[in-house]
Design a protein around this motif. Structure first.
Motif, PDB file in Angstrom:
ATOM      1  N   PRO A 243       5.164  12.627 -10.027  1.00  0.00           N
ATOM      2  CA  PRO A 243       4.702  14.000 -10.520  1.00  0.00           C
ATOM      3  C   PRO A 243       2.667  13.929 -10.162  1.00  0.00           C
ATOM      4  N   ILE A 244       1.809  12.641 -10.406  1.00  0.00           N
ATOM      5  CA  ILE A 244       1.011  12.617  -9.702  1.00  0.00           C
ATOM      6  C   ILE A 244       0.546  12.582  -8.665  1.00  0.00           C
ATOM      7  N   ALA A 245       1.590  11.946  -7.925  1.00  0.00           N
ATOM      8  CA  ALA A 245       1.014  11.987  -5.968  1.00  0.00           C
ATOM      9  C   ALA A 245       0.099  12.492  -5.575  1.00  0.00           C
ATOM     10  N   THR A 246      -0.877  11.992  -4.974  1.00  0.00           N
ATOM     11  CA  THR A 246      -1.601  12.922  -4.150  1.00  0.00           C
ATOM     12  C   THR A 246      -1.549  12.936  -2.887  1.00  0.00           C
ATOM     13  N   MET A 247      -1.116  11.956  -2.565  1.00  0.00           N
ATOM     14  CA  MET A 247      -0.793  11.153  -0.497  1.00  0.00           C
ATOM     15  C   MET A 247       0.193  11.256  -0.717  1.00  0.00           C
ATOM     16  N   SER A 248       0.761  11.884   0.246  1.00  0.00           N
ATOM     17  CA  SER A 248       2.285  11.636   1.028  1.00  0.00           C
ATOM     18  C   SER A 248       2.439  10.002   1.035  1.00  0.00           C
ATOM     19  N   LEU A 249       4.038   9.642   1.407  1.00  0.00           N
ATOM     20  CA  LEU A 249       4.222   8.972   1.335  1.00  0.00           C
ATOM     21  C   LEU A 249       3.515   7.762   2.654  1.00  0.00           C
ATOM     22  N   GLU A 250       3.285   8.367   3.926  1.00  0.00           N
ATOM     23  CA  GLU A 250       3.139   7.206   5.039  1.00  0.00           C
ATOM     24  C   GLU A 250       1.125   7.642   4.819  1.00  0.00           C
ATOM     25  N   ALA A 251       0.600   8.650   4.258  1.00  0.00           N
ATOM     26  CA  ALA A 251      -1.001   8.141   4.000  1.00  0.00           C
ATOM     27  C   ALA A 251      -1.188   7.196   3.303  1.00  0.00           C
ATOM     28  N   GLN A 252      -0.229   6.822   2.162  1.00  0.00           N
ATOM     29  CA  GLN A 252      -0.504   5.959   0.670  1.00  0.00           C
ATOM     30  C   GLN A 252       0.134   4.484   1.401  1.00  0.00           C
ATOM     31  N   GLU A 253       1.387   4.459   2.365  1.00  0.00           N
ATOM     32  CA  GLU A 253       0.813   3.373   3.584  1.00  0.00           C
ATOM     33  C   GLU A 253       0.084   3.306   3.772  1.00  0.00           C
ATOM     34  N   ARG A 254      -1.026   3.317   4.838  1.00  0.00           N
ATOM     35  CA  ARG A 254      -2.085   3.908   5.180  1.00  0.00           C
ATOM     36  C   ARG A 254      -2.954   3.263   4.686  1.00  0.00           C
ATOM     37  N   HIS A 255      -3.742   3.769   3.630  1.00  0.00           N
ATOM     38  CA  HIS A 255      -4.608   3.543   2.634  1.00  0.00           C
ATOM     39  C   HIS A 255      -4.065   1.950   2.253  1.00  0.00           C
ATOM     40  N   GLU A 256      -3.198   1.427   1.571  1.00  0.00           N
ATOM     41  CA  GLU A 256      -2.586   0.524   1.418  1.00  0.00           C
ATOM     42  C   GLU A 256      -3.615  -0.961   2.098  1.00  0.00           C
ATOM     43  N   ARG A 257      -2.558  -0.635   3.227  1.00  0.00           N
ATOM     44  CA  ARG A 257      -2.304  -1.579   4.341  1.00  0.00           C
ATOM     45  C   ARG A 257      -3.989  -1.279   4.800  1.00  0.00           C
ATOM     46  N   ARG A 258      -4.732  -0.922   4.942  1.00  0.00           N
ATOM     47  CA  ARG A 258      -6.784  -0.638   4.726  1.00  0.00           C
ATOM     48  C   ARG A 258      -6.652  -1.667   3.696  1.00  0.00           C
ATOM     49  N   GLU A 259      -6.293  -0.949   2.525  1.00  0.00           N
ATOM     50  CA  GLU A 259      -7.518  -2.049   1.616  1.00  0.00           C
ATOM     51  C   GLU A 259      -6.861  -3.467   1.116  1.00  0.00           C
ATOM     52  N   LYS A 260      -6.024  -3.542   1.915  1.00  0.00           N
ATOM     53  CA  LYS A 260      -5.532  -5.426   1.542  1.00  0.00           C
ATOM     54  C   LYS A 260      -6.302  -5.462   2.822  1.00  0.00           C
ATOM     55  N   VAL A 261      -6.457  -5.155   3.947  1.00  0.00           N
ATOM     56  CA  VAL A 261      -7.310  -5.303   4.593  1.00  0.00           C
ATOM     57  C   VAL A 261      -8.733  -6.074   4.821  1.00  0.00           C
ATOM     58  N   HIS A 262      -9.528  -4.815   4.152  1.00  0.00           N
ATOM     59  CA  HIS A 262     -10.576  -5.123   3.700  1.00  0.00           C
ATOM     60  C   HIS A 262     -10.991  -5.878   2.407  1.00  0.00           C
ATOM     61  N   ARG A 263      -9.872  -6.253   1.771  1.00  0.00           N
ATOM     62  CA  ARG A 263      -9.599  -6.665   0.578  1.00  0.00           C
ATOM     63  C   ARG A 263      -9.519  -8.689   0.676  1.00  0.00           C
ATOM     64  N   ASP A 264      -8.774  -8.366   1.998  1.00  0.00           N
ATOM     65  CA  ASP A 264      -8.758  -9.659   2.823  1.00  0.00           C
ATOM     66  C   ASP A 264     -10.440 -10.613   2.892  1.00  0.00           C
ATOM     67  N   ASP A 265     -10.997 -10.030   3.397  1.00  0.00           N
ATOM     68  CA  ASP A 265     -12.288 -10.047   4.279  1.00  0.00           C
ATOM     69  C   ASP A 265     -13.165 -11.160   3.146  1.00  0.00           C
TER      70      ASP A 265
END
Length: 140
Positions: A118-140
């Protein structure tokens, strides 16, 4: 102050009703408040237990074990403190009429996702995109 919305005990938000109508908002408000109250009660119990448990343990191994348990408990409580802040933010979004909508796309967040988190602030699709971007930047 608006009158309290009637909500049957067995009510569950359904896809076939208007999104974020008064009943759905009241359902999520109650769910969030109950969750927050549970977390705060656990926190009070932890504080009481830590205050009662301050004793001198002569055995070094037992003392180290107890200190490790306390550190873990405090770390858990810190995570729960952050969770309470997220619950408060979700309650504010309900009051402001923004609850249930993705902060990135503005699209409705699925009722199943909100019921599970119930504390979700993003749709599932937006959350997945956010996590993918975060993973890419973290790997740099």
């Amino acid at each position: 102050m608006k009158p309290e919305t009637f909500l049957p005990d067995d009510y569950r938000p359904a896809e076939d009703e208007p999104f974020m109508n008064e009943r759905q908002l009241e359902y999520f408000r109650r769910k969030l408040l109950a969750w927050k109250n549970d977390l705060l009660a656990e926190s009070r119990d932890t504080i009481e237990a830590l205050q009662e448990a301050t004793r001198n343990i002569p055995d070094v191994t037992d003392r180290a074990s107890e200190e490790t348990d306390r550190a873990l408990e405090l770390r858990t409580r810190d995570r729960q403190r952050k969770l309470v802040a997220k619950i408060d933010a979700a309650l504010r979004r309900i009051d402001e009429g923004e609850y249930g909508y993705c902060e990135v796309t503005g699209e409705p967040i699925s009722l199943k996702r909100l019921d599970a988190r119930p504390i979700a602030t993003m749709s599932l699709e937006a959350q997945e995109r956010h996590e993918r971007r975060e993973k890419v930047h973290r790997d740099d």
